[in-house]
Write a protein that holds these residues in place. Structure first.
Motif, PDB file in Angstrom:
ATOM      1  N   ALA A  83      47.180  45.546  33.302  1.00 40.66           N
ATOM      2  CA  ALA A  83      48.010  44.710  32.435  1.00 40.66           C
ATOM      3  C   ALA A  83      49.166  44.085  33.199  1.00 40.66           C
ATOM      4  N   ASP A  84      49.528  44.670  34.337  1.00 43.49           N
ATOM      5  CA  ASP A  84      50.618  44.138  35.158  1.00 43.49           C
ATOM      6  C   ASP A  84      50.105  43.160  36.213  1.00 43.49           C
ATOM      7  N   GLY A  85      48.835  42.772  36.131  1.00 39.63           N
ATOM      8  CA  GLY A  85      48.293  41.781  37.051  1.00 39.63           C
ATOM      9  C   GLY A  85      47.572  42.344  38.251  1.00 39.63           C
ATOM     10  N   TRP A  86      47.452  43.650  38.339  1.00 42.99           N
ATOM     11  CA  TRP A  86      46.751  44.259  39.465  1.00 42.99           C
ATOM     12  C   TRP A  86      45.253  44.330  39.155  1.00 42.99           C
ATOM     13  N   VAL A  87      44.438  43.974  40.145  1.00 47.79           N
ATOM     14  CA  VAL A  87      42.986  43.947  39.967  1.00 47.79           C
ATOM     15  C   VAL A  87      42.383  45.164  40.666  1.00 47.79           C
ATOM     16  N   PRO A  88      41.698  46.041  39.930  1.00 46.49           N
ATOM     17  CA  PRO A  88      41.114  47.236  40.565  1.00 46.49           C
ATOM     18  C   PRO A  88      39.833  46.890  41.321  1.00 46.49           C
ATOM     19  N   TYR A  89      39.603  47.619  42.397  1.00 49.26           N
ATOM     20  CA  TYR A  89      38.359  47.456  43.152  1.00 49.26           C
ATOM     21  C   TYR A  89      37.973  48.791  43.769  1.00 49.26           C
ATOM     22  N   VAL A  90      36.767  48.845  44.324  1.00 53.83           N
ATOM     23  CA  VAL A  90      36.234  50.061  44.936  1.00 53.83           C
ATOM     24  C   VAL A  90      35.845  49.742  46.371  1.00 53.83           C
ATOM     25  N   TYR A  91      36.061  50.712  47.269  1.00 57.62           N
ATOM     26  CA  TYR A  91      35.654  50.536  48.661  1.00 57.62           C
ATOM     27  C   TYR A  91      34.144  50.715  48.806  1.00 57.62           C
ATOM     28  N   PRO A  92      33.509  49.937  49.659  1.00 63.64           N
ATOM     29  CA  PRO A  92      32.090  50.181  49.945  1.00 63.64           C
ATOM     30  C   PRO A  92      31.875  51.593  50.488  1.00 63.64           C
ATOM     31  N   LEU A  93      30.842  52.253  50.013  1.00 64.76           N
ATOM     32  CA  LEU A  93      30.461  53.621  50.391  1.00 64.76           C
ATOM     33  C   LEU A  93      31.450  54.668  49.890  1.00 64.76           C
ATOM     34  N   ASP A  94      32.417  54.258  49.051  1.00 64.68           N
ATOM     35  CA  ASP A  94      33.405  55.203  48.531  1.00 64.68           C
ATOM     36  C   ASP A  94      33.423  55.138  47.007  1.00 64.68           C
ATOM     37  N   GLU A  95      32.243  54.963  46.440  1.00 60.23           N
ATOM     38  CA  GLU A  95      32.153  54.732  45.001  1.00 60.23           C
ATOM     39  C   GLU A  95      32.586  55.935  44.167  1.00 60.23           C
ATOM     40  N   LYS A  96      32.525  57.138  44.728  1.00 56.73           N
ATOM     41  CA  LYS A  96      32.838  58.339  43.955  1.00 56.73           C
ATOM     42  C   LYS A  96      34.279  58.811  44.138  1.00 56.73           C
ATOM     43  N   SER A  97      35.084  58.030  44.803  1.00 59.15           N
ATOM     44  CA  SER A  97      36.471  58.432  45.025  1.00 59.15           C
ATOM     45  C   SER A  97      37.229  58.509  43.703  1.00 59.15           C
ATOM     46  N   THR A  98      38.099  59.511  43.587  1.00 55.25           N
ATOM     47  CA  THR A  98      38.922  59.647  42.381  1.00 55.25           C
ATOM     48  C   THR A  98      40.198  58.821  42.471  1.00 55.25           C
ATOM     49  N   ALA A  99      40.515  58.295  43.657  1.00 51.27           N
ATOM     50  CA  ALA A  99      41.694  57.446  43.805  1.00 51.27           C
ATOM     51  C   ALA A  99      41.390  56.046  43.272  1.00 51.27           C
ATOM     52  N   LEU A 100      42.443  55.315  42.921  1.00 49.00           N
ATOM     53  CA  LEU A 100      42.312  53.934  42.453  1.00 49.00           C
ATOM     54  C   LEU A 100      42.914  52.996  43.493  1.00 49.00           C
ATOM     55  N   THR A 101      42.270  51.850  43.701  1.00 47.22           N
ATOM     56  CA  THR A 101      42.803  50.827  44.598  1.00 47.22           C
ATOM     57  C   THR A 101      42.901  49.509  43.838  1.00 47.22           C
ATOM     58  N   PHE A 102      43.995  48.775  44.119  1.00 45.17           N
ATOM     59  CA  PHE A 102      44.267  47.526  43.414  1.00 45.17           C
ATOM     60  C   PHE A 102      44.694  46.458  44.412  1.00 45.17           C
ATOM     61  N   LYS A 103      44.552  45.197  43.991  1.00 44.67           N
ATOM     62  CA  LYS A 103      45.065  44.060  44.751  1.00 44.67           C
ATOM     63  C   LYS A 103      45.721  43.087  43.782  1.00 44.67           C
ATOM     64  N   ARG A 104      46.878  42.590  44.199  1.00 47.31           N
ATOM     65  CA  ARG A 104      47.549  41.532  43.449  1.00 47.31           C
ATOM     66  C   ARG A 104      48.097  40.549  44.466  1.00 47.31           C
ATOM     67  N   GLY A 105      47.459  39.389  44.538  1.00 45.43           N
ATOM     68  CA  GLY A 105      47.850  38.433  45.566  1.00 45.43           C
ATOM     69  C   GLY A 105      47.513  38.986  46.936  1.00 45.43           C
ATOM     70  N   ARG A 106      48.513  39.046  47.814  1.00 47.13           N
ATOM     71  CA  ARG A 106      48.295  39.563  49.161  1.00 47.13           C
ATOM     72  C   ARG A 106      48.762  41.008  49.303  1.00 47.13           C
ATOM     73  N   GLN A 107      49.113  41.643  48.186  1.00 50.16           N
ATOM     74  CA  GLN A 107      49.579  43.022  48.226  1.00 50.16           C
ATOM     75  C   GLN A 107      48.492  43.969  47.707  1.00 50.16           C
ATOM     76  N   GLY A 108      48.460  45.150  48.294  1.00 49.19           N
ATOM     77  CA  GLY A 108      47.507  46.166  47.879  1.00 49.19           C
ATOM     78  C   GLY A 108      48.228  47.425  47.425  1.00 49.19           C
ATOM     79  N   LEU A 109      47.540  48.240  46.639  1.00 50.59           N
ATOM     80  CA  LEU A 109      48.130  49.453  46.082  1.00 50.59           C
ATOM     81  C   LEU A 109      47.051  50.525  45.983  1.00 50.59           C
ATOM     82  N   ARG A 110      47.435  51.736  46.355  1.00 46.77           N
ATOM     83  CA  ARG A 110      46.528  52.880  46.235  1.00 46.77           C
ATOM     84  C   ARG A 110      47.212  53.939  45.381  1.00 46.77           C
ATOM     85  N   ILE A 111      46.476  54.480  44.411  1.00 47.07           N
ATOM     86  CA  ILE A 111      47.030  55.479  43.497  1.00 47.07           C
ATOM     87  C   ILE A 111      46.128  56.709  43.534  1.00 47.07           C
TER      88      ILE A 111
END
Length: 719
Positions: A83-111
């Motif tokens: 809702a804050d504009g961050w787009v979630p995505y998954v790393y290739p070969l890391d589909e089962k990871s419990t962490a979340l990764t996001f991108k907004r513009g040129r910035q990235g975020l890992r939770i």
């Protein structure tokens, strides 16, 4: 530099200069604000009820807890950041990871998420910035987003039609500094092929000419492929252009003794070069033909040959049978995302296994034969030494000493006398011979009313005697040890009333700390122990023991040790049998069923500690070696490493045991199956009197009786 005296008036123009300098100084701001590629995680939204952990302040990390389980917290966080504009995505070969990764513009975020304070109803949430090294645009509303910001790689489904997706990427790639390649701009890559059509789609190539001055440092050109889907949407893939990847791959370090190309994103292996079966799997950052050429080269250099195609498995594009002098295997290659997936397995041939087993058996037999020969030489040398030393011992008749404190007389040649009346033990050495000392005690004790029990051990270098009188007994061993003879005696007939300690209860002291398992021990045993021994029995040439037996003494109470073993054996898959279990304050005996076979745990008390006897049987190994007893019976295996044939009479059966039977050259000697019980047996050797001993066997046990070089009989429980 001129100085201004304190208290002096300062010209107005100097004040103006000073104010100008202060005005030019930059205002302080967060460290993350200095880098537009790094998000200030402290400004991001948090879930309701969040309590920040401020124990370790960190500019680039924020952690807070919320009163919800991890699964619910993860889903709520994903909605909050989206809702804050961050787009979630998954790393290739890391589909089962419990962490979340996001991108907004040129910035990235890992939770990341963890259970807070060991409570399943609370979660700890951590925000960490993630730099986007190679930024590419995400179509609005795209689904199944797979992204790696380091290469880059993007795979997704765009919601619009092919033309709309093509227009979007043409515009947005240019906005991010990407340049569409032309034959002229692609000339620096000799193998660049910008042509070729895509069935039901389009393809374009881009580079980033300003990569050396932006965060796209040394960015390889990428290939954008768009294909039309049957549902009207568009498949999207952006990956490093094939012509920018290495065509000849270097070898990385071997895994499991098998070749691995460089570079790989991930790799794992099972086994090692010495295993009968081994395998590796890896994701190579290269095109399939380059990986195929790498294995063609490396396997040939190691003596492997290709034997044609193997059946394809799901995900395979190539499957090749391979073989070497001792092994067969299969190489499988396929594509996933922008990786070439590798699976390489190798299995030792049956013929090679047989050859290895034969070589090992021959080596074991040679070792055992050499050891037996060395032992026989040592025994012969020891016999010669004993005879030489015995010649210096006196056979002269002995008289009793007048100062003896023990209940039995001491010979006049007794030296270094140790007598413990409370425990009923006597020990001393003497320069008299075994014969002289045996005669002395047989004569003096007989005259004192002691009756001697028959014994089969009455040799020039050793004699064992047993005496009884009035319900008391004395056991005595007289043995030549070097240039002297050692005499040991014990029994109730040596206990003196005055020396008896007052009997008291066994106070079981608790261990000073919880018992911890020794990770190096084959069978569980605490690290807190005063003694430990582990015995195994197995056939020559075999690596698998039929039986393992651990004995230990633990400075802890019996209930602590019992709790330790119940916990540790349960972890190993052992199941406790309740039938017949005995547990008391000073004794415990429990039968178990282990994955290998039956087992028994016996605990007792001695010298203020808990004694442990843990025995485990391996049923499969016993069956394979043909020593498994018949149901309800015990098996007796006979061997003879002496130089002459022996005969054994037991249970009204007489069995001849050839010299060498049960030894390295003839591992299997005669075998008998007996009902459980106590048996008297007699051993006969040419030129020697018969020796009688007893043996108690239980149902399901296997025992070995081995005739030694000197004619002694050694009983050994094997299963």
């Amino acid at each position: 530099m001129p100085m201004i005296r304190r208290g002096a008036q300062v010209p107005a123009r100097w004040l103006l200069v000073a104010c100008g300098v202060l005005a030019m100084a930059p205002a302080p701001r967060p460290a993350s604000a200095a880098d537009e590629g790094i998000v200030d995680v402290h400004t991001l939204p948090r879930l309701d009820g969040a309590v920040e952990d401020t124990s370790r302040p960190d500019t680039y990390r924020v952690t807070y807890t919320v009163p919800t389980p991890v699964a619910a917290t993860s889903e709520a966080t994903k909605k909050l950041l989206s809702a804050d504009g961050w787009v979630p995505y998954v790393y290739p070969l890391d589909e089962k990871s419990t962490a979340l990764t996001f991108k907004r513009g040129r910035q990235g975020l890992r939770i990341s998420f963890t259970q807070a304070r060991g409570r399943p109803d609370q979660s700890a949430v951590s925000y960490t910035p993630n730099r986007i090294y190679s930024n590419v645009p995400f179509p609005d509303g795209a689904t199944e987003l797979m992204f790696d910001e380091t290469r880059p790689y993007l795979g997704c489904i765009a919601p619009g039609a092919l033309d709309a997706a093509s227009e979007f990427f043409t515009k947005e790639m240019t906005a991010l500094g990407w340049r569409k390649l032309t034959p002229e701009t692609a000339s620096r890559w000799p193998n660049a092929d910008l042509g070729g059509s895509v069935p039901n789609g389009v393809r374009a190539f881009y580079d980033h000419p300003d990569g050396d001055t932006t965060q796209f440092y040394k960015q390889k050109p990428v290939m954008l492929t768009l294909t039309r889907r049957d549902d009207g949407r568009t498949n999207v893939e952006i990956r490093v252009a094939p012509f920018a990847l290495p065509e000849v791959l270097e070898a990385d370090d071997d895994m499991a003794g098998l070749p691995r190309p460089k570079p790989t994103k991930s790799a794992r292996s099972l086994g090692s070069a010495s295993f009968n079966k081994r395998e590796i799997s890896a994701a190579a950052m290269a095109e399939l033909p380059a990986v195929r050429a790498f294995y063609h080269r490396e396997l040939a250099a190691r003596g492997w040959q290709e034997d044609g195609s193997a059946p394809l498995a799901p995900g395979d594009e190539v499957a090749i049978k391979i073989s070497s002098a001792e092994e067969t295997g299969v190489l499988r290659l396929g594509r996933k995302y922008d990786f070439t997936m590798i699976s390489l397995t190798a299995q030792v041939k049956e013929s090679a296994l047989a050859a290895r087993a034969k070589a090992k058996k021959e080596a074991d037999e040679k070792f055992l034969g050499d050891a037996l020969g060395a032992a026989q030489q040592l025994i012969a040398a020891d016999e010669a030494r004993r005879k030489t030393q015995a010649a210096s011992l006196s056979d002269a008749p002995l008289n009793a000493r007048a100062d003896g404190k023990a209940p039995v007389p001491l010979p006049e040649t007794a030296q270094d006398v140790t007598f413990e009346g409370g425990d009923g033990r006597l020990e001393f050495s003497s320069t008299s011979s075994v014969k002289a000392l045996s005669t002395f005690y047989r004569t003096t004790l007989k005259s004192a009313g002691w009756k001697e029990q028959p014994s089969v051990i009455n040799q020039p270098n050793m004699a064992v005697m047993a005496f009884s009188r009035g319900g008391k007994s004395i056991s005595m061993t007289v043995m030549q040890m070097g240039p002297k003879v050692n005499v040991r005696a014990d029994g109730s007939g040596l206990v003196t009333e005055a020396a008896k300690p007052a009997a008291g209860p066994d106070v079981q002291a608790k261990s000073s700390e919880p018992l911890k398992p020794d990770p190096e021990s084959q069978l569980p045993v605490p690290t807190q122990r005063s003694s430990k021994s582990l015995a195994t029995t197995k056939m020559p040439g075999s690596e698998t023991p039929f039986r393992r037996e651990l004995e230990a003494s633990i400075p802890a109470s019996l209930d602590e040790v019992l709790a330790f073993y119940r916990a540790e054996l349960s972890k190993l898959g052992w199941q406790e049998k309740t039938d017949g279990a005995i547990v008391s304050a000073d004794r415990a005996q429990i039968d178990f069923t282990s994955p290998q076979g039956p087992a028994v745990l016996k605990l007792g008390r001695a010298k203020g500690e808990t004694t442990v006897n843990l025995a485990q049987k391996n049923a499969d190994a016993a069956v394979k070696a043909d020593i498994m007893p018949k149901a309800g019976q015990a098996r007796l295996m006979l061997g003879n490493i002496g130089p002459k044939e022996a005969s054994l009479t037991i249970n009204n059966q007489t069995v001849k045991i050839a010299a060498g039977a049960g030894g390295p050259q003839s591992p299997k000697g005669p075998m008998l199956d007996l009902p459980p019980g106590k048996y008297q047996y007699a051993l006969r050797l040419p030129g020697r009197p018969a020796r009688s001993e007893s043996l108690t066997v239980a149902a399901g046990e296997a025992w070995g009786l081995l005739v030694g070089p000197s004619g002694d009989m050694l009983p050994l429980q094997m299963y």
